[in-house]
Scaffold this motif. Structure first.
Motif, short mmCIF file in Angstrom:
data_model
loop_
_atom_site.label_atom_id
_atom_site.label_comp_id
_atom_site.label_asym_id
_atom_site.label_seq_id
_atom_site.Cartn_x
_atom_site.Cartn_y
_atom_site.Cartn_z
N THR A 192 -6.95 -1.14 2.75
CA THR A 192 -5.82 -1.42 3.62
C THR A 192 -4.55 -1.46 2.79
OG1 THR A 192 -6.30 -3.78 3.38
CG2 THR A 192 -7.07 -2.71 5.38
N GLU A 193 -3.45 -1.10 3.42
CA GLU A 193 -2.15 -1.20 2.77
C GLU A 193 -1.67 -2.64 2.84
OE1 GLU A 193 1.38 1.67 3.49
OE2 GLU A 193 1.76 -0.08 4.76
N VAL A 194 -1.00 -3.08 1.79
CA VAL A 194 -0.48 -4.44 1.77
C VAL A 194 0.85 -4.45 1.03
CG1 VAL A 194 -1.92 -4.95 -0.25
CG2 VAL A 194 -0.88 -6.82 1.01
N THR A 195 1.85 -5.08 1.64
CA THR A 195 3.11 -5.35 0.96
C THR A 195 3.02 -6.77 0.42
OG1 THR A 195 4.35 -3.88 2.42
CG2 THR A 195 5.60 -5.50 1.17
N VAL A 196 2.89 -6.88 -0.90
CA VAL A 196 2.69 -8.18 -1.53
C VAL A 196 4.00 -8.95 -1.48
CG1 VAL A 196 1.88 -9.36 -3.59
CG2 VAL A 196 0.98 -7.10 -3.02
N GLN A 197 4.00 -10.05 -0.77
CA GLN A 197 5.20 -10.89 -0.64
C GLN A 197 5.10 -12.08 -1.59
OE1 GLN A 197 7.64 -9.87 1.13
NE2 GLN A 197 6.69 -8.37 2.49
N PRO A 198 6.25 -12.61 -2.03
CA PRO A 198 6.24 -13.75 -2.95
C PRO A 198 5.94 -15.06 -2.22
CG PRO A 198 8.48 -13.12 -2.48
CD PRO A 198 7.62 -12.12 -1.78
N VAL A 199 4.77 -15.14 -1.62
CA VAL A 199 4.38 -16.33 -0.86
C VAL A 199 2.94 -16.69 -1.20
CG1 VAL A 199 5.97 -15.83 1.05
CG2 VAL A 199 3.62 -14.95 1.13
#
Length: 731
Positions: free
Chosen positions: A116-123
């Protein structure tokens, strides 16, 4: 007449030489020098050497014949199965980092690809349950402060309506690393899964919320892993498949807006679910949530009265340090008011991965127009349904379809057959399947390969991301699973009779049992088929229903009563579902155990020690009642539903050397009655899907105990971890 096997000659060089030397006196008595220096002996040794090589080649004929049978019957070796793992990523980059589908992550030299595609967020996140607890009382020692706090909260609520009742709870947080005890959301007072989304590193929460709005729409990937313990009977669904699907339970997701309506009621905004492989938070997978586009639709509730925090529909309270990093709350609940059960892990920036690699475009060769053309791919262990094969035609490259065999193919069908283990592509003969014509080029546009048991790496082993992506760390919070090595030739030969009988289809009872044991990626120790048995109604004459009971080969947690976990049940279910009849309602279920206690009174034969006899009698009875092969009455585990009868166990105990006879009643058996909550002496009758679990065995010199199991009392209840609250000091 019986089939006669060839008598093979397996004599060695030394045996041939010695036999030739022993014949010299018979055929040539004048030859008396038998030393190695004699020229005649040298010739005999040469013949022995050549004879050994000839016999070696001759002995390969049966093995070669068996392999030819495999080729003739078109039974290819089963390929390796890739391991699967859930990974979680983290970053402190304010704008986030895109990790595309198919990105490679590594555990040492082993390569996994993200699915799966994932946009890694700073959370980061904390998943919390409002677990019901008894309300504090005024007269409890050491609980005065807790009781005073409880009274302040009740006063802040300004009274309760007639149809309302105060229910106390404590926060239970799901372990962040997936290595702690699971949290039981069945005990949640509101039935909700609360997820606190926190700023990672030194990022400011307000600035991060603004970035989410600026970069909208932002997708948040939540990884979810339920407790791997087998589900309760009410949570067992039919195996998926055409005509047999069960709708996934609908889950509603909301985000805290930070706004309060009339009377201080919190306002939540519904979220859109862009993808869900968890099947309504019922199995391991990734959930993708689209965050709001407006800053007014995400925030933290600011209360005038801090004593109201966590009451009613308000989110749980966090400690001061965590609260300072809070961006907003997410909450999920099922519309049918069912609960989520025990949850082992909830994480953010998650992606599912598979141990595999993607091959580049390969040129396989040029067609010859001949029947049965074969071409090989560069890599073996090709994953199922991943090969895209194209043949150049008059109008350019044309994709051909993969089939299991050419029996249903016509002369014009563009079909091919793939041997996944060997990486070999075969085309039809012109009558069944159209072969590539002379000069037509053939290419593999793309395919994926890999797999093996080595992919079942432990938690934390996947820690490297593709070198093209920077600023992101990756780890697998739980161990990878379902990896299996390719089938060996001996294993393939062993399953030839079964394959000829069932042709990879589950029709008879033995078909279900044998194919369950062959499930790739899981170690199934035993499988039994219960036709017409429905696990929910426990009806034994349910038309069209088949239940398959499976055991793991070993279970370190429950060695005497091995239980399959959810991953094993799901793997066997998926494996059998592809091979069942479309009209079959199939269930894969764990066994049920009935606790039994046994007491034996023995008379020890002279010359034997009581301790040794006691040990061997206990061992024999434990093995006789064991559920897994090679133990049990017939070496296949205790049969499902077979009663535990005292005289039968007596016969087993009398087989021990050193037992002269059994004293008194010889042997007494007791079973635990769940309804009466007590031990009942006598033959223990088992239901159709039950086997015994030996809870206690005592071997005595003299008459046996009249009340076996009484010392144990009732089985202890399952202990649930209860967190100890920490009261914050008020300044």
């Amino acid at each position: 007449m019986p089939l006669r096997r060839p008598i093979l000659d397996d004599r060695s060089y030394e045996q041939l030489r010695d036999e030739l030397v022993r014949r010299i006196p018979i055929y040539n008595p004048e030859w008396t020098d038998h030393n190695p220096s004699d020229p005649g002996i040298t010739l005999l040794e040469l013949f022995a050497f050549l004879g050994e090589n000839l016999l070696y080649r001759f002995n390969q004929i049966p093995e070669s014949t068996r392999l030819e049978y495999l080729q003739l019957l078109q039974i290819p070796l089963r390929p390796a199965q890739p391991a699967r793992a859930l990974v979680a990523m983290s970053t402190e980059v304010l704008n986030g980092v895109l990790v595309e589908k198919g990105t490679e992550v590594k555990a040492g030299k082993l390569v996994f690809e993200t699915q799966t595609e994932v946009t890694v967020q700073p959370v980061s996140v904390q998943a919390v349950a409002k677990a019901v607890r008894p309300c504090p009382a005024a007269d409890e020692d050491g609980e005065s402060e807790v009781f005073d706090s409880f009274l302040r909260v009740v006063d802040a609520l300004d009274g309760l309506d007639a149809d309302e009742a105060a229910v106390c709870y404590e926060n239970e947080t799901v372990p962040e690393a997936g290595d702690g005890l699971p949290v039981d959301f069945d005990t949640a007072v509101d039935g909700m899964l609360w997820v606190a989304v926190l700023a990672a590193g030194d990022n400011d929460p307000e600035e991060l919320r603004e970035k989410f709005v600026k970069n909208a729409p932002v997708l948040l990937n939540l990884g979810f892993v339920p407790d791997p313990e087998p589900p309760a009977a009410a949570d067992i669904y039919p195996c998926p498949g055409p005509g047999n699907e069960t709708p996934a339970p609908a889950v509603q997701w909301q985000i805290s807006t930070g706004r309060l309506a009339d009377e201080g009621k919190p306002v939540y905004q519904a979220l859109t679910v862009e993808g869900d492989s968890t099947r309504g938070l019922s199995r391991e997978g990734v959930l993708r949530l689209k965050l709001p586009r407006e800053s007014a639709d995400m925030g933290v509730f600011a209360l005038d009265d801090p004593d109201l925090g966590g009451t009613g529909d308000l989110p749980p309270q966090l400690d001061e340090e965590t609260e300072a990093r809070l961006l907003f709350w997410l909450r999920g609940f099922r519309l049918d008011e069912s609960r989520f059960g025990k949850v082992l892990y909830v994480g953010v920036n998650a992606a599912e991965t598979t141990q595999r690699r993607t091959a580049r475009t390969e040129f396989l060769g040029t067609g010859t127009g001949q029947p049965g053309q074969e071409y090989r791919l560069v890599h073996r262990q090709v994953l199922v349904d991943t090969l895209t094969l194209e043949v150049e035609g008059p109008d350019g490259w044309e994709a051909w379809a993969e089939v299991d065999g050419f029996h249903a193919s016509t002369e014009s069908d563009r079909h091919y057959r793939l041997d996944s283990e060997a990486g070999r592509v075969t085309f039809g003969n012109g009558l069944q399947g159209y072969p590539p014509q002379l000069g037509q080029r053939i290419r593999a546009r793309t395919y994926r390969y890999g797999g093996g048991a080595e992919g079942n790496v432990p938690a934390g082993a996947i820690n490297k991301l593709s070198g093209l992506i920077s600023g992101v760390e990756v780890s697998n919070p739980l161990a990878a699973h379902n990896g299996a090595d390719a089938e060996t030739v001996d294993q393939a030969l062993d399953r030839i009779p079964g394959e000829l009988r069932r042709r990879d289809r589950t029709v008879t009872r033995n078909d279900f049992r044998e194919l369950s044991l062959q499930t790739p990626g899981v170690a199934v120790g035993r499988a039994e088929c219960l036709p017409l048995f429905h696990p929910h109604t426990r009806h034994a004459e349910a038309a069209g229903v088949v239940s398959v009971v499976v055991w793991p080969k070993q279970d370190a947690v429950h060695p005497n009563a091995p239980i399959p976990d959810r991953n094993m049940l799901h793997s066997v279910c998926t494996w059998l579902d592809r091979r069942r009849l479309i009209t079959t309602e199939l269930y894969v279920i764990p066994p049920r155990y009935r606790k039994v206690a046994v007491s034996v009174g023995v008379k020890v034969r002279g010359g034997y020690g009581m301790d040794a006899v006691r040990h061997w009698v206990e061992l024999v009875l434990r093995q006789y009642l064991a559920p897994l092969p090679p133990f049990g009455p017939s070496g296949e585990g205790w049969p499902l539903g077979r009663r535990v009868h005292g005289p039968e166990l007596q016969a087993a105990a009398l087989q021990v050397a050193g037992v002269e006879y059994l004293e008194g009643e010889g042997l007494t058996v007791a079973g635990w009655d769940m309804e009466a909550q007590r031990w009942v002496n006598g033959t223990v009758e088992l239901e159709l899907d039950e086997v015994p679990e030996l809870a206690e065995i005592t071997v005595l010199a003299g008459p046996p105990s009249d009340t076996p199991g009484e010392a144990l009392g009732p089985p202890p209840p399952v202990r649930t971890p209860v967190p100890v609250p920490v009261l914050r000091e008020e300044c």
